[in-house]
Write a protein that holds these residues in place. Sequence first.
Motif, mmCIF file in Angstrom:
data_model
loop_
_atom_site.group_PDB
_atom_site.id
_atom_site.type_symbol
_atom_site.label_atom_id
_atom_site.label_comp_id
_atom_site.label_asym_id
_atom_site.label_seq_id
_atom_site.Cartn_x
_atom_site.Cartn_y
_atom_site.Cartn_z
ATOM 1 N N ARG A 1 -3.854 6.391 2.733
ATOM 2 C CA ARG A 1 -4.791 7.471 2.438
ATOM 3 C C ARG A 1 -4.089 8.826 2.417
ATOM 4 O O ARG A 1 -4.397 9.678 1.578
ATOM 5 C CB ARG A 1 -5.928 7.455 3.457
ATOM 6 C CG ARG A 1 -6.796 6.207 3.364
ATOM 7 C CD ARG A 1 -7.858 6.157 4.437
ATOM 8 N NE ARG A 1 -8.848 7.206 4.259
ATOM 9 C CZ ARG A 1 -9.909 7.357 5.055
ATOM 10 N NH1 ARG A 1 -10.103 6.531 6.072
ATOM 11 N NH2 ARG A 1 -10.774 8.327 4.829
ATOM 12 N N TYR A 2 -3.144 9.028 3.323
ATOM 13 C CA TYR A 2 -2.425 10.305 3.364
ATOM 14 C C TYR A 2 -1.613 10.505 2.091
ATOM 15 O O TYR A 2 -1.525 11.627 1.573
ATOM 16 C CB TYR A 2 -1.511 10.342 4.588
ATOM 17 C CG TYR A 2 -0.832 11.671 4.797
ATOM 18 C CD1 TYR A 2 -1.474 12.680 5.515
ATOM 19 C CD2 TYR A 2 0.438 11.923 4.290
ATOM 20 C CE1 TYR A 2 -0.861 13.913 5.708
ATOM 21 C CE2 TYR A 2 1.055 13.151 4.474
ATOM 22 C CZ TYR A 2 0.397 14.150 5.183
ATOM 23 O OH TYR A 2 1.002 15.374 5.362
ATOM 24 N N MET B 1 -3.288 1.765 6.537
ATOM 25 C CA MET B 1 -4.378 2.473 5.866
ATOM 26 C C MET B 1 -4.251 3.986 6.028
ATOM 27 O O MET B 1 -4.547 4.751 5.099
ATOM 28 C CB MET B 1 -5.733 2.003 6.414
ATOM 29 C CG MET B 1 -6.036 0.541 6.149
ATOM 30 S SD MET B 1 -6.011 0.110 4.374
ATOM 31 C CE MET B 1 -4.393 -0.686 4.245
ATOM 32 N N THR C 1 0.819 -1.221 0.000
ATOM 33 C CA THR C 1 0.000 0.000 0.000
ATOM 34 C C THR C 1 0.848 1.264 0.000
ATOM 35 O O THR C 1 0.402 2.317 0.447
ATOM 36 C CB THR C 1 -0.955 0.006 1.218
ATOM 37 O OG1 THR C 1 -0.188 -0.169 2.428
ATOM 38 C CG2 THR C 1 -1.984 -1.095 1.115
ATOM 39 N N ASP D 1 -3.465 5.015 -4.863
ATOM 40 C CA ASP D 1 -4.705 4.657 -5.542
ATOM 41 C C ASP D 1 -4.710 3.204 -6.022
ATOM 42 O O ASP D 1 -3.745 2.460 -5.831
ATOM 43 C CB ASP D 1 -4.986 5.604 -6.714
ATOM 44 C CG ASP D 1 -3.856 5.590 -7.754
ATOM 45 O OD1 ASP D 1 -3.110 4.597 -7.837
ATOM 46 O OD2 ASP D 1 -3.730 6.590 -8.493
#
Length: 321
Positions: free
Chosen positions: A173-174, A169, A67, A178
């Motif tokens: 997100r920060y 996560m 991620t 994508d």
Amino acid sequence: MNDILLEYARETLDIEITEARRMRDRLDGSVSRACRLLLDCRGKVVISGMGKSGHIGKKIAASLASTGTPAFFVHPAEALHGDLGMIGRQDVVVFISYSGRAQELRLILPLLAESDIPVIAVTGNADSPLARAAACVLDVGVAREACPMGLAPTSSAVNTLMIGDALAMALMRYRGFDAEQFARSHPGGSLGARLLNRVHHVMRRGGQLPKIDRQDSVMAAMLELSRTGLGLVAVCDAENRVAGVFTDGDLRRWLVKGRRLDEPIAPAMTRPGYLLPEEWRAGAALEALHQQHITAAPVVDVKGRLVGALNLHDLHQAGIG
């Protein structure tokens, strides 16, 4: 017997859920500090832990790596026998130990301190040697393990896994990580196939391409349908632009009307037909075919010229869908 086993299972989950909620309620600025250390890391994130903490650490490292946060797991015992060389001065280390007293970690801590390598402690003991040596402490402590003897790490293991997911996560997100970036970490899976492949990667070309001229007859279209087995034929003009499509359904409707096969294709074809751009992502093409309730479509370039054809079977063979 079955009833009591079910009750034991439910009680286990109840205890773990209760402890997870307690951890959620006490989250504080330490999580932000840990995230900032990981975001500022110019090297890699190194996860380490003994026993079941190590097993969970491997999962956390994998989640971070997939991620957008480069990470890997180092076994602390192996680190003491040479693998410590895998940890560099630009790295950040995450040590997982519920007691905070794992001997292997205690031996490594001074060596990391000599190199000014920051340590994030994931522990249930804020007064442990690990916690005192860490730049940041994430509290995964529990009031009660789900194990009736209070020995097997159950609630604490769940909390450790959850704090790892929370970090991964939050960082994802920060960073604005994508789906396409995620797919690049998973090129062998169905998500990678959907997002990384484009229509022109999986479409039919050359002799597999069903095509006739707009001056041809319905008979020519029927023969082309039979030859390729795609379920449609692209009807093209002199510049190879798609003027329409002729499908198995169009043929049936034509024959039901009592029309002849030697008649021109123009009145029998569907205009303009549904066309797929060659630069579309394969996943988008799959969704479009489903939305249009069709199984195949011609593929065109930006000028509307025929370059290929694609059906659901082609997409499924490519691992998409």
